[in-house]
Structure formats: C-alpha cells, structure tokens
Design an enzyme around this catalytic site. Sequence first.
Site, short mmCIF file in Angstrom:
data_model
loop_
_atom_site.label_atom_id
_atom_site.label_comp_id
_atom_site.label_asym_id
_atom_site.label_seq_id
_atom_site.Cartn_x
_atom_site.Cartn_y
_atom_site.Cartn_z
N GLY A 227 9.29 43.16 -67.76
CA GLY A 227 10.56 42.44 -67.84
C GLY A 227 10.52 41.20 -66.96
CE1 TYR B 254 14.52 41.11 -61.69
CE2 TYR B 254 15.40 40.77 -59.48
CZ TYR B 254 14.43 41.28 -60.31
OH TYR B 254 13.37 41.96 -59.78
C1 15L Z 1 12.62 40.69 -56.58
O1 15L Z 1 13.21 41.61 -57.11
C2 15L Z 1 11.73 39.81 -57.36
O2 15L Z 1 11.07 40.49 -58.40
C3 15L Z 1 10.73 39.10 -56.50
O3 15L Z 1 10.17 38.06 -57.25
C4 15L Z 1 11.35 38.57 -55.22
O4 15L Z 1 12.32 37.59 -55.54
C5 15L Z 1 11.99 39.69 -54.47
O5 15L Z 1 12.91 40.38 -55.29
C6 15L Z 1 12.68 39.24 -53.18
O6 15L Z 1 13.88 39.49 -53.01
O7 15L Z 1 12.00 38.69 -52.35
#
Ligand code: 15L
Length: 268
Positions: free
Chosen positions: A71, A134
């Site tokens: 995803g 997200y």
């Molecule tokens: C996440 O869920 C993302 O997949 C990753 O790319 C980062 O943004 C991470 O969180 C984060 O909060 O550092």
Amino acid sequence: MHRVLITGAGGGIGRSLRESLRGTYPILRLSDRVPLGAARAGEEVCNAELYDREEVERIVADVDGIIHLGGISGEDEWEPILRSNIGGTYNLFEAARRAQVKRIIVATSNHAVGFYPRDQKIDHRAPPRPDSRYGVSKAFAEALASLYADKHGIGFLCTRIGNFGSRPIDKRRLSIWISPRDYTQLVRIGLEHPDIRYEIVYGVSNNRRSWYDNSNAERLGYRPQDGSEPFAEAVLAAEAGRAIDPIAEHYQGGTFCAAEYSARTFAP
Ligand code: 15L
C-alpha cells in the site's frame, strides 16, 4: 508456518525482511506491484496490485501467514489511499479468510495515533487518533483486523510502526525509531507466538524517549535489542537552530499533523 507471504516486499521494510527472514520459513512468497528480481532458493516472487481482487486471490493461495506491508506508505490524495490501502487491505483479508490463513501481521503506523500530544504516553489501548488520510487508512486496517479476528478467527498482530531504518534520522524519530532486527523479532512473534487473537503493539525499539508504553509487546515476549539514545547527541546537534513548527512539534505525528492543519483552537 510453511509459506509466508510478504505484501509490499519491494519497499524498504519488505526488502529488509526478505533478507532477515531468509531460511526462517520454508517458503517466503514475495509480492509487490514493482519488480522484485528473480526468486532465490526458498522464495516465490509474484507481482500484484492489491486493489485487484483476482490478483490478490492468486498471491494468497496456499499461504499460512501474511506480513502485510503493501500500500501507500505516506500521506496522499484520497483516491489512491482508498484504492491501495483501504480497498487493498479489504481484498487481502477477504482472500485470507477464504484461504484459511492463520496469521496476519499488519503494518499499521504511528500515524494512526499521531494526534496524541508528545507529553502523553499511550499504550496499545489508545483509540485511533489519525493525523492524515494515510493514518485513517491504518486505523481502518486495525478495525478490519479486529473484525476478521472476532468473526473469522484469523490471528492478527497489528504493529503500529514508528520509523523503520538503520538509525533514527531526527529528533522526532529518536522517540519512534525501530531497527531492522527489532522489527524482525516483532514479526516473528506475530507469526509464531502460540496465542495471538488480536493484538496491537508499537513497532519501536527500546528508545529512552519513547512516547509509548509497549508493555503489550513485552507481554508477548518482545525484547528489543536496539535503542535510539546512542544517536541522540549527533541527531540533536544536526537540528540545532532549525525553525520549529509548533503544531508538528506538539503532536506525536509531527509534520503529518501540521500538513493541511486549519483548526483555530490549537493552543500548545
Ligand atoms: C510512516 O508510517 C511512514 O510509512 C514512514 O514513511 C514514515 O513517515 C514514518 O511513518 C514516520 O512517522 O516517520
């Protein structure tokens, strides 16, 4: 666990687990929309779009456990989030129900709970407080997992992953970092622990600055080997003097909270 499927096997976490789980289970089936290279001994490689039900049925056939990383892995417009993360996760769990899959490890995210303030420690019982579309898709995945655990008996470990990488890259990540070997340990607990029905844990290493009470993971046997503190001095020095966004700084989700923020009530 004979055959374990990894969705999103071409992403950063997927590529890392492909190596660290090599030889742990007889067959690792790797799936992504992007090319994954040739299958090595003990691997099966396939391409699939998670929003395509037939393709998902095909990759889930004959699988005992799934590590669901596939995803979109950050904030995006609603349509792609709906298609890949919400529709894709639904297709996957439905195919898993029909194929009688025993266990699913779900890569949810700290962004499912990103609007908790940094001065509040939260545990696995904290209700979702998403900081983005997200984050909403990750809260959806946790809710859908709960349904499929209660109604269909699939065992779920939902891992609210902080930030996965070889080292914490900034101040916020000092609180939420997880190393590859610690995430591997957590995934193996999810697949191998004899008694998992529906659990939420935080996918973080042993960070002194953590915002999480990860006692549920510890109860299941998680003993993280790494921690962010040895990196703290260098990380903080590199950030010294940098402009601070008060909203990003106040909430655990950081810039995910500050993006598109339009509430008039913020008072840190
Ligand atoms: C996440 O869920 C993302 O997949 C990753 O790319 C980062 O943004 C991470 O969180 C984060 O909060 O550092």
